[in-house]
Design a protein around this motif. Structure first.
Motif, mmCIF file in Angstrom:
data_model
loop_
_atom_site.group_PDB
_atom_site.id
_atom_site.type_symbol
_atom_site.label_atom_id
_atom_site.label_comp_id
_atom_site.label_asym_id
_atom_site.label_seq_id
_atom_site.Cartn_x
_atom_site.Cartn_y
_atom_site.Cartn_z
ATOM 1 N N SER A 46 -12.121 -11.261 -0.511
ATOM 2 C CA SER A 46 -12.401 -12.609 -1.001
ATOM 3 C C SER A 46 -11.132 -13.291 -1.492
ATOM 4 O O SER A 46 -10.884 -14.473 -1.200
ATOM 5 N N THR A 47 -10.291 -12.540 -2.214
ATOM 6 C CA THR A 47 -9.042 -13.093 -2.744
ATOM 7 C C THR A 47 -8.172 -13.653 -1.636
ATOM 8 O O THR A 47 -7.679 -14.788 -1.717
ATOM 9 N N PHE A 48 -7.992 -12.876 -0.574
ATOM 10 C CA PHE A 48 -7.053 -13.314 0.457
ATOM 11 C C PHE A 48 -7.695 -14.227 1.503
ATOM 12 O O PHE A 48 -6.974 -14.974 2.175
ATOM 13 N N ALA B 3 -6.068 6.609 2.489
ATOM 14 C CA ALA B 3 -4.800 6.741 1.777
ATOM 15 C C ALA B 3 -3.622 6.700 2.744
ATOM 16 O O ALA B 3 -2.534 6.229 2.392
ATOM 17 N N ASP B 4 -3.838 7.178 3.971
ATOM 18 C CA ASP B 4 -2.758 7.155 4.970
ATOM 19 C C ASP B 4 -2.393 5.738 5.402
ATOM 20 O O ASP B 4 -1.358 5.526 6.034
ATOM 21 N N LEU B 5 -3.253 4.770 5.082
ATOM 22 C CA LEU B 5 -2.969 3.368 5.396
ATOM 23 C C LEU B 5 -1.898 2.790 4.469
ATOM 24 O O LEU B 5 -1.262 1.780 4.787
ATOM 25 N N ASP B 6 -1.686 3.453 3.355
ATOM 26 C CA ASP B 6 -0.912 2.867 2.269
ATOM 27 C C ASP B 6 0.529 2.526 2.645
ATOM 28 O O ASP B 6 1.043 1.471 2.249
ATOM 29 N N THR B 7 1.185 3.384 3.412
ATOM 30 C CA THR B 7 2.603 3.137 3.743
ATOM 31 C C THR B 7 2.774 1.844 4.517
ATOM 32 O O THR B 7 3.578 0.976 4.142
ATOM 33 N N GLU B 8 2.007 1.686 5.606
ATOM 34 C CA GLU B 8 2.125 0.459 6.400
ATOM 35 C C GLU B 8 1.563 -0.748 5.659
ATOM 36 O O GLU B 8 2.036 -1.868 5.840
ATOM 37 N N TRP B 9 0.555 -0.529 4.836
ATOM 38 C CA TRP B 9 0.002 -1.600 4.001
ATOM 39 C C TRP B 9 1.085 -2.149 3.073
ATOM 40 O O TRP B 9 1.266 -3.363 2.961
ATOM 41 N N ASN B 10 1.824 -1.261 2.423
ATOM 42 C CA ASN B 10 2.882 -1.692 1.505
ATOM 43 C C ASN B 10 4.036 -2.348 2.245
ATOM 44 O O ASN B 10 4.625 -3.325 1.759
ATOM 45 N N ASN B 11 4.384 -1.822 3.420
ATOM 46 C CA ASN B 11 5.432 -2.459 4.238
ATOM 47 C C ASN B 11 5.033 -3.874 4.630
ATOM 48 O O ASN B 11 5.844 -4.808 4.606
ATOM 49 N N PHE B 12 3.771 -4.022 4.994
ATOM 50 C CA PHE B 12 3.233 -5.342 5.368
ATOM 51 C C PHE B 12 3.302 -6.299 4.177
ATOM 52 O O PHE B 12 3.738 -7.454 4.313
ATOM 53 N N LEU B 13 2.888 -5.835 3.007
ATOM 54 C CA LEU B 13 2.912 -6.696 1.815
ATOM 55 C C LEU B 13 4.339 -7.080 1.441
ATOM 56 O O LEU B 13 4.593 -8.216 1.029
ATOM 57 N N HIS C 132 -0.099 -7.471 -6.610
ATOM 58 C CA HIS C 132 -1.212 -6.728 -7.211
ATOM 59 C C HIS C 132 -1.902 -5.834 -6.183
ATOM 60 O O HIS C 132 -2.473 -4.801 -6.547
ATOM 61 N N ALA C 133 -1.842 -6.216 -4.914
ATOM 62 C CA ALA C 133 -2.516 -5.447 -3.857
ATOM 63 C C ALA C 133 -1.696 -4.247 -3.384
ATOM 64 O O ALA C 133 -2.190 -3.441 -2.589
ATOM 65 N N LYS C 134 -0.457 -4.109 -3.866
ATOM 66 C CA LYS C 134 0.371 -2.962 -3.473
ATOM 67 C C LYS C 134 -0.313 -1.654 -3.887
ATOM 68 O O LYS C 134 -0.929 -1.566 -4.941
ATOM 69 N N LYS C 135 -0.204 -0.646 -3.040
ATOM 70 C CA LYS C 135 -0.750 0.700 -3.280
ATOM 71 C C LYS C 135 -2.268 0.691 -3.499
ATOM 72 O O LYS C 135 -2.808 1.583 -4.174
ATOM 73 N N PHE C 136 -2.929 -0.302 -2.948
ATOM 74 C CA PHE C 136 -4.380 -0.411 -3.140
ATOM 75 C C PHE C 136 -5.101 0.848 -2.665
ATOM 76 O O PHE C 136 -5.983 1.371 -3.353
ATOM 77 N N TRP C 137 -4.728 1.349 -1.489
ATOM 78 C CA TRP C 137 -5.476 2.462 -0.886
ATOM 79 C C TRP C 137 -5.163 3.786 -1.564
ATOM 80 O O TRP C 137 -6.064 4.607 -1.770
#
Length: 555
Positions: free
Chosen positions: A95-97, A283-293, A396-401
């Motif tokens: 919802s936020t994004f 949790a394995d999504l976290d690395t690429e998620w953080n790179n994306f952010l 704030h969304a960093k390291k969400f997973w």
């Protein structure tokens, strides 16, 4: 001996008392009946007294207040309850994004509309009917910019579109400032081919191309990134829990019921191991998620600074007017160069005599532009406000997973300390907490995880994030490499990647000296041909300009 004997007797009595209390609770399953009913289940499923737990598949098989049917229903309930906090957190993130995407998209679209309206109003006042008669040129220009914002290079080649715009503008202006001549289509093609060499509009087309390319690539890529985020979250959060995860959740959440301890909560570390096992793939999504952010945050900085869409679009009417003034000031030289390169045109039969044209003042008034003065009319906000807000949300969304287990295993859901459910009894949880990620779950004592089979949905989202990150990094350098483009939008040095140096910050046209005195273009006398050469891609058959040109030749 006597003190030791007394101590042994006391200890035995304590154990017997505790055992008798637990047995009494099991014999009387009233607490379990009430708690089971509060979950929406039929209270008649619960035995009045404890029964033999040997048939149970998950919970301890001693004397129990649970039946096999109860265990099955509570297992389904545990699946729902372990997904609920993850679903809620994911929904909030989506919802936020989605909201931020809508805000940015609406803002950029309104900026385009406002820029078109501002140019129209300004040119109607300045050029009158001569602009109105050629208004479709500018209408098409803004329509093309909008298509490019929406669909990128697959819909519009920005470089080609801008070149065509200036060539068309030059053709229309050239005919107007040389009305004493007749020009064939072939002659005008020659003029168009030499637009860049002639530079009738000065440096404005080059600067505007660089600015538009950078700003549009940054804006549309950032918006695409905001679109991807909720889509990834939605797909990842709906991945089904494995049977072993459901079993572990049941054991953690509801096996205390079967032992009559309905108020007993799981130990925090026990909860962490269960959740890290259940969310191993996420949790394995976290690395690429953080790179994306990080890439989104970096591009947001560009939007605030050298690639500021608002600072490019708001004064675009002034920039085009500046181009027209440049042509007007150099009209004589431009015409001479054209006649030398394309040949002397034939006189128009409509003009049977010539006379010298007196210097004529042009009535156009152009407001100076200061990059410090940014309006906040589009979507009721400004780009600075939007980026400031979205950067906070992105951080704030960093390291969400990777932090989901800690987020879920907190507060009222768990019990800190030793007075908690450890999976078998009310006692300290002794096992080591396993690290995040699929590869670490082979040692998880509470959830059986097949570390050889990564979830395909999550792996596809990791790939999507990685691809989007590459687009964002390219946009940071002014390039569009997204797959919906047939080719890179800005492949040369000027509109391309050389943007990590100070020149990238120089995207504004400087405010003219003496801003209190707007520059007034003056028509130059043509000493050689009796005509006026003006440049101005502004189909600017500028009302005043055209009249100034035509009047001396009409007898």
């Amino acid at each position: 001996m006597k003190p030791l004997l007394v101590l042994c007797v006391v200890c035995t009595l304590v154990v017997l008392c505790v055992s008798m209390t637990a047995e009494q609770k099991l014999k009387n399953c009233n607490d379990v009946r009430a708690a089971y009913s509060s979950k929406g289940f039929n209270v008649n499923d619960v035995p009045n007294k404890g029964v033999n737990g040997a048939p149970l598949k998950v919970c301890p098989q001693g004397f129990s207040c649970c039946t096999v049917e109860m265990e099955e229903k509570l297992s389904q309930q545990s699946h729902t309850e372990i997904k609920a906090p993850v679903s809620r957190l994911s929904t909030n993130l989506q919802s936020t994004f989605r909201q931020r995407h809508d805000h940015f998209d609406k803002f950029f679209r309104e900026l385009l509309k406002n820029a078109e309206l501002s140019l129209h109003n300004m040119f109607v006042r300045t050029y009158g009917m001569m602009y109105v008669q050629n208004a479709e040129l500018f209408k098409n220009f803004f329509e093309a910019l909008t298509r490019y914002y929406v669909s990128g290079g697959a819909a519009v080649n920005l470089d080609t579109m801008l070149s065509d715009f200036w060539a068309d503008l030059l053709e229309r202006m050239f005919r107007l400032v040389n009305v004493q001549y007749e020009f064939s289509d072939a002659y005008m093609e020659c003029v168009s081919r030499h637009t860049e060499q002639l530079q009738p509009f000065g440096d404005v087309p080059r600067k505007l191309r660089i600015q538009l390319t950078r700003a549009f690539v940054a804006a549309r890529t950032f918006v695409k990134g905001l679109t991807l985020m909720p889509d990834v979250v939605n797909k990842v959060s709906t991945v089904s829990a494995s049977p072993s995860c459901v079993r572990a959740a049941m054991k953690m959440l509801y096996c205390p019921y079967c032992s009559g301890q309905v108020a007993l909560k799981p130990c925090q570390n026990y909860c962490l191991n269960v959740l890290r096992g259940c969310l191993a793939n996420q949790a394995d999504l976290d690395t690429e998620w953080n790179n994306f952010l990080d890439a989104m945050l970096s591009l947001a900085e560009r939007l605030e600074g050298p690639f500021n869409f608002e600072s490019v679009m708001d004064p675009i009417d002034v920039k085009i007017s500046e181009a027209i003034m440049n042509m007007q000031e150099n009209s004589m030289q431009v015409s001479q160069k054209v006649f030398q390169g394309c040949g002397q045109p034939k006189p128009s039969v409509a003009f049977r005599s010539k006379r010298s044209i007196k210097d004529t003042g042009f009535n156009g008034r152009f407001r100076p532009y200061s990059p410090d003065a940014r309006p906040t009319t589009a979507a009721g906000t400004s780009l600075d406000r939007l980026t400031t807000d979205v950067k906070k949300k992105l951080k704030h969304a960093k390291k969400f997973w990777s932090t989901l287990p800690e987020t879920v295993c907190a507060g009222e859901r768990i019990e800190a300390g030793d007075e908690c459910w450890n999976g078998t009894a009310k006692s300290r949880y002794e096992s080591v907490v396993i690290a995040n990620g699929l590869a670490n779950q082979g040692l998880n004592p509470d959830v059986e995880v097949d570390i050889t089979k990564p979830d395909t949905v999550i792996r596809s989202q990791i790939a999507a994030l990685k691809e989007m990150t590459s687009w964002l990094k390219a946009a940071h350098s002014g390039n569009d490499i997204s797959v919906d483009n047939d080719e890179e939008t800005s492949g040369d040095e000027e509109s391309g990647s050389g943007c990590d140096s100070p020149p990238c910050d120089d995207i504004y046209f400087s405010t003219p000296p003496n801003p209190g005195k707007p520059q007034v273009p003056v028509l130059a006398k043509d000493r050689s041909n009796g005509g006026v050469a003006s440049q101005g891609g502004m189909a600017l058959a500028l009302c005043g300009l055209a009249l100034a040109l035509l009047a001396p030749h009409l007898r």
